[in-house]
Every structure is written in structure tokens, then in C-alpha cells.
Design a protein around this motif. Structure first.
Motif, PDB file in Angstrom:
ATOM      1  N   LEU A  28     -38.064 -15.130 -23.098  1.00 13.71           N
ATOM      2  CA  LEU A  28     -37.553 -16.609 -22.894  1.00 13.71           C
ATOM      3  C   LEU A  28     -35.916 -16.748 -22.949  1.00 13.71           C
ATOM      4  CD1 LEU A  28     -40.489 -18.939 -23.801  1.00 13.71           C
ATOM      5  CD2 LEU A  28     -39.765 -18.509 -21.513  1.00 13.71           C
ATOM      6  N   PHE A  29     -35.769 -16.347 -24.366  1.00 17.62           N
ATOM      7  CA  PHE A  29     -34.395 -16.429 -24.952  1.00 17.62           C
ATOM      8  C   PHE A  29     -33.344 -15.468 -24.046  1.00 17.62           C
ATOM      9  CE2 PHE A  29     -36.144 -18.403 -28.564  1.00 17.62           C
ATOM     10  CZ  PHE A  29     -35.224 -19.546 -28.747  1.00 17.62           C
ATOM     11  N   SER A  30     -33.843 -14.586 -23.720  1.00 17.06           N
ATOM     12  CA  SER A  30     -32.863 -13.412 -22.791  1.00 17.06           C
ATOM     13  C   SER A  30     -32.765 -14.304 -21.451  1.00 17.06           C
ATOM     14  CB  SER A  30     -33.710 -12.226 -22.464  1.00 17.06           C
ATOM     15  OG  SER A  30     -33.190 -11.490 -21.639  1.00 17.06           O
ATOM     16  N   ARG A  31     -33.642 -14.967 -20.846  1.00 15.21           N
ATOM     17  CA  ARG A  31     -33.688 -15.823 -19.441  1.00 15.21           C
ATOM     18  C   ARG A  31     -32.686 -17.030 -19.865  1.00 15.21           C
ATOM     19  NH1 ARG A  31     -39.291 -16.674 -17.994  1.00 15.21           N
ATOM     20  NH2 ARG A  31     -39.886 -14.663 -18.548  1.00 15.21           N
ATOM     21  N   LEU A  32     -32.934 -17.449 -21.029  1.00 15.80           N
ATOM     22  CA  LEU A  32     -32.329 -18.748 -21.466  1.00 15.80           C
ATOM     23  C   LEU A  32     -30.604 -18.493 -21.290  1.00 15.80           C
ATOM     24  CD1 LEU A  32     -31.950 -21.716 -22.502  1.00 15.80           C
ATOM     25  CD2 LEU A  32     -32.208 -20.750 -24.571  1.00 15.80           C
ATOM     26  N   ARG A  33     -30.248 -17.578 -22.078  1.00 12.42           N
ATOM     27  CA  ARG A  33     -28.954 -16.830 -22.356  1.00 12.42           C
ATOM     28  C   ARG A  33     -28.148 -16.696 -21.039  1.00 12.42           C
ATOM     29  NH1 ARG A  33     -30.714 -13.744 -26.635  1.00 12.42           N
ATOM     30  NH2 ARG A  33     -30.807 -15.345 -28.614  1.00 12.42           N
ATOM     31  N   THR A  34     -29.134 -15.950 -20.097  1.00  9.11           N
ATOM     32  CA  THR A  34     -28.653 -15.571 -18.960  1.00  9.11           C
ATOM     33  C   THR A  34     -28.373 -16.813 -18.045  1.00  9.11           C
ATOM     34  OG1 THR A  34     -29.921 -13.737 -18.775  1.00  9.11           O
ATOM     35  CG2 THR A  34     -28.944 -13.967 -16.716  1.00  9.11           C
ATOM     36  N   ALA A  35     -29.247 -17.660 -17.915  1.00  8.88           N
ATOM     37  CA  ALA A  35     -29.228 -18.989 -17.173  1.00  8.88           C
ATOM     38  C   ALA A  35     -27.780 -19.587 -17.520  1.00  8.88           C
ATOM     39  CB  ALA A  35     -30.125 -19.975 -17.321  1.00  8.88           C
ATOM     40  N   LEU A  36     -27.591 -19.751 -19.039  1.00 10.16           N
ATOM     41  CA  LEU A  36     -26.526 -20.413 -19.611  1.00 10.16           C
ATOM     42  C   LEU A  36     -25.238 -19.703 -19.140  1.00 10.16           C
ATOM     43  CD1 LEU A  36     -27.305 -21.658 -22.872  1.00 10.16           C
ATOM     44  CD2 LEU A  36     -26.964 -23.188 -21.121  1.00 10.16           C
ATOM     45  N   ASN A  37     -25.238 -18.379 -19.215  1.00 10.34           N
ATOM     46  CA  ASN A  37     -24.082 -17.721 -18.887  1.00 10.34           C
ATOM     47  C   ASN A  37     -23.658 -17.739 -17.470  1.00 10.34           C
ATOM     48  OD1 ASN A  37     -22.074 -16.341 -20.364  1.00 10.34           O
ATOM     49  ND2 ASN A  37     -23.586 -14.587 -21.073  1.00 10.34           N
ATOM     50  N   ASP A  38     -24.648 -17.659 -16.632  1.00 12.40           N
ATOM     51  CA  ASP A  38     -24.495 -18.153 -15.149  1.00 12.40           C
ATOM     52  C   ASP A  38     -23.735 -19.282 -14.885  1.00 12.40           C
ATOM     53  OD1 ASP A  38     -25.230 -15.409 -14.657  1.00 12.40           O
ATOM     54  OD2 ASP A  38     -27.360 -15.991 -14.036  1.00 12.40           O
ATOM     55  N   CYS A  39     -24.541 -20.434 -15.540  1.00 13.15           N
ATOM     56  CA  CYS A  39     -23.817 -21.814 -15.269  1.00 13.15           C
ATOM     57  C   CYS A  39     -22.691 -21.937 -15.728  1.00 13.15           C
ATOM     58  CB  CYS A  39     -24.884 -22.691 -15.928  1.00 13.15           C
ATOM     59  SG  CYS A  39     -24.173 -24.448 -16.105  1.00 13.15           S
ATOM     60  N   VAL A  40     -22.220 -21.231 -16.961  1.00 10.42           N
ATOM     61  CA  VAL A  40     -20.852 -21.445 -17.480  1.00 10.42           C
ATOM     62  C   VAL A  40     -19.787 -20.682 -16.521  1.00 10.42           C
ATOM     63  CG1 VAL A  40     -19.043 -20.420 -19.076  1.00 10.42           C
ATOM     64  CG2 VAL A  40     -21.441 -21.425 -19.729  1.00 10.42           C
ATOM     65  N   LYS A  41     -20.244 -19.479 -15.951  1.00  5.88           N
ATOM     66  CA  LYS A  41     -19.418 -18.689 -15.057  1.00  5.88           C
ATOM     67  C   LYS A  41     -19.234 -19.609 -13.733  1.00  5.88           C
ATOM     68  CE  LYS A  41     -20.321 -14.033 -16.041  1.00  5.88           C
ATOM     69  NZ  LYS A  41     -21.507 -12.971 -15.753  1.00  5.88           N
ATOM     70  N   ALA A  42     -20.182 -20.169 -13.197  1.00  6.59           N
ATOM     71  CA  ALA A  42     -20.405 -20.992 -12.101  1.00  6.59           C
ATOM     72  C   ALA A  42     -19.207 -21.977 -12.355  1.00  6.59           C
ATOM     73  CB  ALA A  42     -21.606 -21.466 -11.592  1.00  6.59           C
ATOM     74  N   ARG A  43     -19.351 -22.797 -13.303  1.00 13.23           N
ATOM     75  CA  ARG A  43     -18.497 -23.910 -13.638  1.00 13.23           C
ATOM     76  C   ARG A  43     -17.005 -23.519 -13.701  1.00 13.23           C
ATOM     77  NH1 ARG A  43     -21.184 -28.656 -14.695  1.00 13.23           N
ATOM     78  NH2 ARG A  43     -19.357 -29.746 -15.120  1.00 13.23           N
ATOM     79  N   LEU A  44     -16.840 -22.349 -14.362  1.00 14.12           N
ATOM     80  CA  LEU A  44     -15.528 -21.884 -14.448  1.00 14.12           C
ATOM     81  C   LEU A  44     -14.739 -21.610 -13.031  1.00 14.12           C
ATOM     82  CD1 LEU A  44     -15.425 -19.721 -17.716  1.00 14.12           C
ATOM     83  CD2 LEU A  44     -14.702 -22.068 -17.410  1.00 14.12           C
ATOM     84  N   ASP A  45     -15.587 -20.769 -12.397  1.00 12.40           N
ATOM     85  CA  ASP A  45     -15.132 -20.424 -10.889  1.00 12.40           C
ATOM     86  C   ASP A  45     -14.837 -21.669 -10.057  1.00 12.40           C
ATOM     87  OD1 ASP A  45     -15.494 -17.852 -11.728  1.00 12.40           O
ATOM     88  OD2 ASP A  45     -17.301 -17.528 -10.641  1.00 12.40           O
ATOM     89  N   SER A  46     -15.682 -22.587 -10.283  1.00 14.12           N
ATOM     90  CA  SER A  46     -15.543 -23.710  -9.340  1.00 14.12           C
ATOM     91  C   SER A  46     -14.355 -24.482  -9.597  1.00 14.12           C
ATOM     92  CB  SER A  46     -16.530 -24.552  -9.390  1.00 14.12           C
ATOM     93  OG  SER A  46     -16.801 -25.331 -10.439  1.00 14.12           O
ATOM     94  N   SER A  47     -13.938 -24.515 -11.158  1.00  7.72           N
ATOM     95  CA  SER A  47     -12.977 -25.475 -11.379  1.00  7.72           C
ATOM     96  C   SER A  47     -11.560 -24.676 -11.313  1.00  7.72           C
ATOM     97  CB  SER A  47     -12.895 -25.808 -12.872  1.00  7.72           C
ATOM     98  OG  SER A  47     -13.047 -24.736 -13.814  1.00  7.72           O
ATOM     99  N   ALA A  48     -11.782 -23.275 -11.062  1.00  8.90           N
ATOM    100  CA  ALA A  48     -10.404 -22.279 -10.969  1.00  8.90           C
ATOM    101  C   ALA A  48     -10.230 -22.611  -9.320  1.00  8.90           C
ATOM    102  CB  ALA A  48     -10.927 -20.828 -11.342  1.00  8.90           C
ATOM    103  N   ALA A  49     -11.011 -22.578  -8.527  1.00  9.21           N
ATOM    104  CA  ALA A  49     -11.069 -22.616  -7.230  1.00  9.21           C
ATOM    105  C   ALA A  49     -10.067 -23.848  -6.757  1.00  9.21           C
ATOM    106  CB  ALA A  49     -12.324 -22.663  -6.428  1.00  9.21           C
TER     107      ALA A  49
END
Lengths: 184, 461
Positions: A163-184
Motif C-alpha cells: 500500500l505504501f509503495s503504491r501511495l508513494r508512486t501515486a504521490l510521485n506521479d501527481c507531483v511530476k504531473a503538476r510540475l510538468d503542467s506548470s512548466a508547460a
């Protein structure tokens, strides 16, 4: 205020104030840095404490207007190496100097993006579904380990770890997505 | 080998030493893996480092947040309006009799000092100073804003839209009609944007803002631009000197005041091997044995802030068999942390340690993490006996507390060790995480009396 560059301090009180203002501004980033390099949470907190004292003692050497966090990270890194040398008990995961060096360099490399990341992470945390929020609170706020959480949530340790592994992956993906969208 | 999986497992102590060593080597050798490790590790580290603010953050749901305010020009205009308003009021005041700008709508158990304004409930207030020593008072400003003052506090009422907190704690409730209501402190200016918020200052000059609902804007000289603080957040500024442990302990020489009679002996925690300290569950700053305040709090809302007080008294040379009565005296001191209006009248319990191992704590290294049985909840009977309880009324952070009971005297009489050790816990909680932290003066306090055990023995023997 017209000039945001800190004025060089003169009296001890000014100096203390100047230091505390800079410290409070960068405290969280510095804490994340030390926690990133020191797996044991208590060790990390001890190092952070001694680091703040050392920084205060050496504050006279800090050039006003220069990069406080970079200066602080340098001091913290030395503290981590010192702590590693001086500590009598061997922590569960002791890190090799070469490894620490590599990680510290990598953090320095990406340090410009870290405050954006931190903000993105806060937003992502707010959007977590209820059950995952609970996991975050149990693990990081209540400071429970995997075994305790397994007991509390009536799951096996392996399941909780997943569960934690999945949670961290989800958070990491979310962080990346937000950074990408704000950089675009 | 799947190193990605190794990375995750390393955070949860699931790797063997061999696997960890292999992971380290791979990370040193492979820049891509290194990047992945740092990304994940940083996330984990941030959560660990910011653990204390996580709860507030996670309870904030994105759809209940108010829309972000428009900044810049609007703000300048609003600020200018406040300044102009204040200025015109000053000019106005110089030529006319004092107009009423606020009403004292509630005064609960209040004692006042040095106030140049009327202090009767219902009194109309012009500009001037209110100094509250005891109790809680609520002022409603003409603008609609209400400010609850918690003793000890000094507040200067300046206008219907502005007041200045010289020292102490206030909680402000600001309706829409009074947006822009401002509380000034020596260090910062807090401008309301539709909220309920609290401001505290201490005699050391620190100022803190806590926002319970809505949003405030803070101007501080050292901040390049105004800082917005949202519900659940706080802005803490500490400008006092850095607290450093002094090697020389401060020893009090003057005996505690008000001896109950000639056959009473006073033993403070600074006598002999006496000790006093407090422990806080989430403490990251090491032992607090040399702190001038003994802080105590119970809360179900923020477990990290749970605090307990520990005291030891050296009874060497006291004839226990002839002990007739005993009382514990504690001096309440404002902690500067949290708000009295958010905690009810509070009940405290005093326990006497019976387990010699638990009683052997040292104030040089005791923390919550190593306190073992001392911080169990509830305290086990094999560790300690409940001796007495006492109450502190809402809004009375000063004053001397005296605790005694027959069980307490029996405990002192029968306990064989020369050192007796007590644990004090607060049993009542709070309605908001920012509820008051109670504090008693410790033996390191520069002016207030240290915890003192008063003992009455038979002289006739």
C-alpha cells in the motif's frame, strides 16, 4: 521594503534575528535534505539539531546575501559525515560516504526545483483519497512503523508495504504531473 | 535485479544489509537510478520532516477552500484606506471628546490593572489601553469585529478597525463587515481577510499568528512581501536570543513566599537532588530539563503536543514518620502557547511514582521517547499511584496552585526512598489544536517560585 537583500548585521541581537529569519525561511527544506540523507528518523532529527547550533556558531562566516540554503546544506553534510563516524551503534542502514556524496550531489543538482516540488506535494496530499490520507497520518504523523500499521489496520505487513509503495508512486506521479503542467 | 522495488523497500526497513549495500553501489554507479532514488527519497523525507503539519494539511479539503484573494492593487488600496482611516481618526480625536469605538461585551472573572478605559461589562470604550491580569474579556468593535482577550494581556484599542497587542493572547472573530480589521504587535501587523484567528505575543517579544478559519495577511519588517496565512496554519516568529543551555544552573536562594506556619518545611525542586522537567511527545529538541517553564497539555487533536510534567523532591533528613500534612505548591505561568478560550476549565492529576526504575529519571536526558512507563496512557498502577487532582479555571494562567490530599500524605509517609518523584498530567483536552498549553514555573525560572513541597511535621516528638 525596497531592498530585499539582508543588511549585514552588527549587534549580536541583529545577528541572532538575521539568523533566525533565514533559518525559519529554509528550515523545512534543510530538514528534508537531512532526512533524505539519513534513513533513521531520530538520527536525522539529532543531526538537524546539532546542525542548527553549528550554523549559528559559524554564522559569522556566512556572507550576507549569498545562498543560505546552499551554505546550510554544506554544513549539514559535514554533520552527517561526522555523525556517521562518531556514532557507536550501527544504524540499520548505514550509508557509505561514496553513496552519501552521490546523493548529496544529486540533491544539489535538482535543488532549484525542490521548493516547487514541495508545493506540488502539498497540493497532491490534499487530494488523496480518505484511506490513503489515513496511511500517511499513521506512518508519518503518528510515527508508526509498518508492523504497527499492519496490526492497526488488520492487514499483513506485506500488504501494508505494498500500500505504501503504491501511495508513494501515486504521490510521485501527481507531483511530476503538476510540475510538468506548470512548466508547460 | 529490480532496484526500483529495492528503493521503496528501503524506506520501510524491508531490506537486508546485503540488499542495501547492493542498492547503494548501484545508485553510485547509475545516474538514472540515482535520480529515481532522490525523487522518492525526497518525498519520503519531506513527509517525515514535515510530519507535524501533515494533519492540518490533510484535513484541508480542496473544495472547501475559499477562492484565492486578489492581491496587489486591491491590497494597497485597502491598506491605504486603513491608514487614512486611522489618520483621520487621530485628527478627529484631537478636537472632540473621546467617541465610543468599541464595547466591552463580556468580562468573565476579570481582574484589571493599569487600564485607562472603563472595565465594567457593557462599558463603551474609546481609544486607550486595557490591561487584564486575570480572566477573559470580549470586546466588540464598532466595525463588528470581536476580540477576546486572555489574561495576562495588554491591548491598546486604537480604532474600530485596529488594535495593538502589547503582550498576551487574543482571539479575533471578524465578520464580513470588518474585513481589513488589523491587529498590530511589536513585530507584525495582522490584517484580517474574513476569519477567526488568534495572535499571541510574549514578554520576550515573539509574536505568533494562528488562523482557525479563513485567511489573514501578515506584514512583518523582515518579510519582503506580505505573507498570507490560511486556515489551520500558523506563522511563528521568534526574535528572542537563541535559547542555549547554560552550564551553570540557576539556583534560587530566596525561600518560597507565604509559609503556612512555623512547623512547616519547604522543599523546592532546587533543593538537594530535586529535579523538574517536562516531556513532549513529538519533541525533536532533546531534553527540556533546564527550561524555565514546565509545560503541560493533553490533546486528542494533535498527539505530538501531549506534554507531561515530572518533579522530584529530595526528602533526605525529613522525619517521615512524624509527617502530619503536606501540600504541593505550583506557580502557574503563561506559556505563550495556545489559547485559553479553546480549552475548558482544566483538570490535572498528580501521580506518585512507586516503581523505583521509573523514578530514576534524569532531567539531563529525559525525553518522551525514552520515558517508557512515565508516559504510558493511562499510567499503570505498578508505575505510579494517583495522589490528588486539581483544577485550573479557564482564563486564569497566573496564580499559585496548592494541592494536598490524605493519599498524598500517606504516600510521602510510606514511601521509603529519600527521593520522591511525581508525574503531573492534564486530563482534560481542548476544542481546537491551538488550545492553551499550561505551564508552571520550574526551578530555572528567573523570578517565579519553583515547584515546592510543603511538609508539616510533629515537633513535640
Amino acid at each position: 521594503m525596497e531592498d530585499s537583500t539582508p543588511i549585514p548585521s552588527t549587534t549580536p541581537d541583529d545577528r541572532a534575528e538575521h539568523y533566525l529569519v533565514l533559518l525559519s525561511e529554509h528550515e523545512r527544506a534543510l530538514a528534508a535534505y537531512v532526512h533524505a540523507l539519513v534513513p533513521d528518523r531520530l538520527d536525522a532529527e539529532d543531526i538537524l539539531q546539532s546542525c542548527k547550533l553549528t550554523m549559528w556558531k559559524q554564522f559569522g562566516n556566512f556572507a550576507p546575501g549569498s545562498h543560505f540554503l546552499a551554505w546550510a546544506r554544506k554544513i549539514a553534510f559535514h554533520q552527517i559525515l561526522n555523525h556517521r563516524r562518531s556514532t557507536k551503534r550501527k544504524p540499520l542502514y548505514s550509508a557509505e560516504p561514496a553513496f552519501l556524496e552521490a546523493i548529496a550531489t544529486e540533491i544539489d543538482r535538482v535543488s532549484d526545483t525542490l521548493s516547487d516540488r514541495s508545493e506540488a506535494l502539498h497540493e497532491c496530499l490534499k487530494r488523496l483519497p480518505e484511506n490513503q490520507r489515513r496511511l500517511v497520518l499513521l506512518r508519518y504523523y503518528e510515527d508508526h512503523d509498518i508492523a504497527a500499521i499492519a496490526k492497526e489496520t488488520d492487514r499483513t505487513e506485506a500488504a501494508v508495504y505494498k500500500l505504501f509503495s503504491r501511495l508513494r508512486t501515486a504521490l510521485n506521479d501527481c507531483v511530476k504531473a503538476r510540475l510538468d503542467s506548470s512548466a508547460a | 535485479m529490480n532496484f526500483s522495488d529495492h528503493i521503496d523497500r528501503s524506506f520501510d526497513d524491508q531490506l537486508s544489509q546485503e540488499e542495501w549495500d547492493a542498492l547503494q553501489q548501484a545508485i553510485v554507479a547509475d545516474p538514472e537510478l540515482r535520480q529515481e532514488y532522490v525523487e522518492k527519497r525526497w518525498l519520503h523525507a519531506t513527509l517525515a520532516a514535515e510530519s507535524e503539519s501533515l494533519r492540518g494539511l490533510l484535513e484541508e479539503s480542496p473544495w472547501t477552500q475559499t477562492a484565492p484573494p486578489k492581491r496587489s492593487a486591491t491590497w494597497l488600496a485597502a491598506a491605504a484606506a486603513v491608514v487614512l482611516f486611522g489618520l483621520s481618526l487621530v485628527l478627529f480625536l484631537q478636537s472632540r471628546p473621546e467617541p465610543v469605538i468599541a464595547t466591552l461585551i463580556e468580562a468573565e472573572n476579570c481582574r484589571w490593572a493599569g487600564s485607562d478605559l472603563p472595565t465594567l461589562e457593557g462599558a463603551g470604550l474609546g481609544s486607550g489601553t486595557l490591561a487584564l491580569i486575570e480572566g477573559m474579556a470580549t470586546i466588540q468593535f464598532k466595525s463588528g469585529a470581536t476580540v477576546t482577550l486572555e489574561a495576562p494581556s495588554v491591548l491598546v484599542v486604537e480604532s474600530a478597525m485596529k488594535c495593538r497587542l502589547v503582550e498576551g493572547s487574543v482571539v479575533a472573530n471578524v465578520p464580513e463587515s470588518a474585513h481589513g480589521f488589523t491587529i498590530d504587535t511589536a513585530q507584525m501587523e495582522v490584517i484580517d481577510l474574513g476569519t477567526r484567528f488568534g495572535v499571541t505575543t510574549t514578554s520576550l517579544g515573539d509574536s505568533n499568528v494562528f488562523v482557525f478559519e479563513g485567511e489573514v495577511k501578515v506584514n512583518r519588517d523582515d518579510l519582503p512581501e506580505p505573507k498570507h496565512v490560511f486556515a489551520g496554519d500558523s506563522l511563528v516568529s521568534r526574535i528572542g536570543a537563541i535559547p542555549e543551555r547554560t552550564d551553570q544552573e540557576v539556583r534560587r536562594v530566596d525561600p518560597p513566599a507565604s509559609s503556612p506556619g512555623p512547623d512547616w518545611t519547604a522543599l523546592s525542586t532546587s533543593v538537594g537532588r530535586g529535579r523538574d522537567t517536562f516531556v513532549r511527545r513529538g519533541d525533536r529538541h532533546g531534553p527540556t530539563g533546564s527550561h524555565p517553564l514546565l509545560m503541560i497539555k493533553h490533546t486528542d487533536l494533535a498527539p505530538h503536543n501531549e506534554r507531561r510534567v515530572l518533579l522530584s523532591f529530595d526528602l533526605a533528613g525529613i522525619d517521615r514518620a512524624s509527617l502530619r500534612s503536606a501540600k504541593l505548591a505550583l506557580k502557574l505561568e503563561p506559556s505563550g502557547l495556545g489559547f485559553s478560550s479553546l480549552v475548558p476549565d482544566s483538570r490535572f492529576a498528580v501521580y506518585g511514582l512507586v516503581d523505583p526504575e521509573a523514578a530514576a529519571w534524569s532531567e539531563d536526558d529525559l525525553t518522551w521517547k525514552n520515558a517508557g512507563a512515565l508516559v504510558e496512557k493511562p499510567i499503570q498502577e505498578s508505575t505510579a499511584t494517583r495522589l490528588a487532582e486539581f483544577e485550573v479555571r479557564k482564563g486564569s494562567p497566573n496564580g499559585l496552585i496548592e494541592v494536598s490530599s490524605d493519599v498524598f500524605v500517606d504516600f510521602l509517609r510510606s514511601h521509603s526512598s529519600e527521593i520522591i518523584s511525581l508525574v503531573i498530567v492534564r486530563e482534560t483536552g481542548e476544542s481546537d489544536q491551538q488550545g492553551l498549553v499550561h505551564a508552571f514555573a520550574s526551578k530555572e525560572h528567573p523570578s517565579a517560585t519553583a515547584p515546592t513541597l510543603w511538609l508539616q511535621t510533629n515537633h513535640e516528638k
